[in-house]
Design an enzyme around this catalytic site. Structure first.
Site, mmCIF file in Angstrom:
data_model
loop_
_atom_site.group_PDB
_atom_site.id
_atom_site.type_symbol
_atom_site.label_atom_id
_atom_site.label_comp_id
_atom_site.label_asym_id
_atom_site.label_seq_id
_atom_site.Cartn_x
_atom_site.Cartn_y
_atom_site.Cartn_z
ATOM 1 N N ASN A 26 1.302 3.732 -1.754
ATOM 2 C CA ASN A 26 1.149 2.282 -1.758
ATOM 3 C C ASN A 26 2.485 1.547 -1.628
ATOM 4 O O ASN A 26 2.522 0.405 -1.158
ATOM 5 C CB ASN A 26 0.429 1.825 -3.034
ATOM 6 N N HIS A 27 3.590 2.190 -2.002
ATOM 7 C CA HIS A 27 4.879 1.518 -1.903
ATOM 8 C C HIS A 27 5.443 1.558 -0.477
ATOM 9 O O HIS A 27 6.390 0.824 -0.179
ATOM 10 C CB HIS A 27 5.880 2.143 -2.876
ATOM 11 N N HIS A 135 -4.278 8.804 -1.712
ATOM 12 C CA HIS A 135 -3.380 8.074 -2.613
ATOM 13 C C HIS A 135 -4.039 6.744 -2.947
ATOM 14 O O HIS A 135 -3.761 5.723 -2.338
ATOM 15 C CB HIS A 135 -2.016 7.860 -1.927
ATOM 16 N N HIS A 164 -1.173 8.791 -6.479
ATOM 17 C CA HIS A 164 -1.084 7.418 -6.995
ATOM 18 C C HIS A 164 -1.135 7.366 -8.525
ATOM 19 O O HIS A 164 -0.373 6.604 -9.132
ATOM 20 C CB HIS A 164 -2.171 6.531 -6.395
ATOM 21 N N HIS A 166 -0.284 8.282 -12.251
ATOM 22 C CA HIS A 166 0.985 8.801 -12.753
ATOM 23 C C HIS A 166 0.839 9.951 -13.736
ATOM 24 O O HIS A 166 1.737 10.775 -13.872
ATOM 25 C CB HIS A 166 1.782 7.670 -13.416
#
Length: 277
Positions: A26-27, A135, A164, A166
């Protein structure tokens, strides 16, 4: 799809000892900036032939996931990948049946032969080990439309590698559907002060033979250890009677600091012990 039209280890002008296949998160979502030209960080690594970037979707109204087919001896692996997308949009497309997975026709077909999931392998035993890397948010209380539900994933998958999230849950768990297993490697370092980040970080070494697999957890030794704890010192809330503090005691602040210092010291010891291999 690779900009070179092939995987990097088949390029005669490059020497690749350890091929890497990667999806974006996502980043580094190619669409996050909203520009007309979609570019992810992995594009730069892919064009340099450092990694094999896959799982990117160029259309915003439908998803078609095509596998990378790998063979070694009698073992056949179909690797599916789906890079990060906005969860609400992906959930809406999945509900609208606009997410489509392609499947190999049969084990004797050419490695580029694929077909629709509803048409392939009719009446045939599945001879491919199917891995799906994604993800996205898992269904952990974020809202029914803000995640991917396990029931959405095709039942014929064998192993899902879920990115995704953690928290490290490297040991494969049986899915709610019951037909495939899910491994969640988690983040490689602690990025927030939550309980899930305190779980020991691992990677996994996956062995596949035929349609059987084994995943060996390998703890990461260079990660800064992280431990969390919770204390409640009020009357009736402390776990032990001796931990309770009397607010009327003139030395209550001194006793509180002494107790909390001892508790923090225990957490530090736990973190050091966790950091040992």
């Amino acid at each position: 799809r690779s900009l070179h039209g092939r995987v990097n280890y088949e390029d005669e002008f490059y020497s690749v000892d350890l091929p890497i296949f990667a999806i974006h998160g996502n980043h580094d979502d190619p669409t996050r900036d909203g520009g007309t030209e979609m570019l992810a960080a992995l594009d730069l690594l892919s064009i340099s032939n450092f990694v094999n970037y896959f799982g990117r979707q160029d259309e915003v109204d439908k998803v078609e996931v095509s596998p990378i087919l790998l063979r070694k001896g009698s073992t056949n692996v179909a690797l599916y990948g789906m890079g990060s997308m906005r969860d609400e949009r992906l959930n809406r497309m999945w509900q609208g049946k606009k997410v489509r997975f392609l499947r190999p026709e049969n084990v004797n077909s050419p490695l580029d032969g694929t077909n629709d999931e509803d048409e392939a392998n009719n009446g045939q035993e599945n001879t491919w080990f199917n891995i799906f890397a994604l993800h996205q948010n898992r269904d952990t209380g974020r809202g029914a439309k803000n995640c991917v539900h396990e029931s959405m994933i095709p039942e014929w998958m064998d192993l899902v590698v879920w990115g995704h999230e953690h928290e490290c849950r490297i040991v494969p768990d049986e899915s709610l559907v019951g037909t495939f297993r899910i491994t969640q490697p988690g983040s490689s370092v602690a990025t927030s002060l939550v309980q899930g980040e305190a779980v020991r970080k691992h990677i996994g070494l996956l062995d596949i033979r035929g349609c059987q697999f084994r995943l060996k957890p390998i703890p990461l030794s260079m990660v800064r250890a992280f431990a969390t704890g919770e204390v409640s010192l009020g009357r009736g809330n402390a776990m032990n009677a001796e931990d309770e503090l009397d607010p009327d005691d003139p030395k209550v602040e001194e006793n509180m600091m002494e107790y909390l210092s001892a508790h923090v010291s225990r957490l530090i010891d736990d973190a050091r012990e966790q950091g040992k291999i």
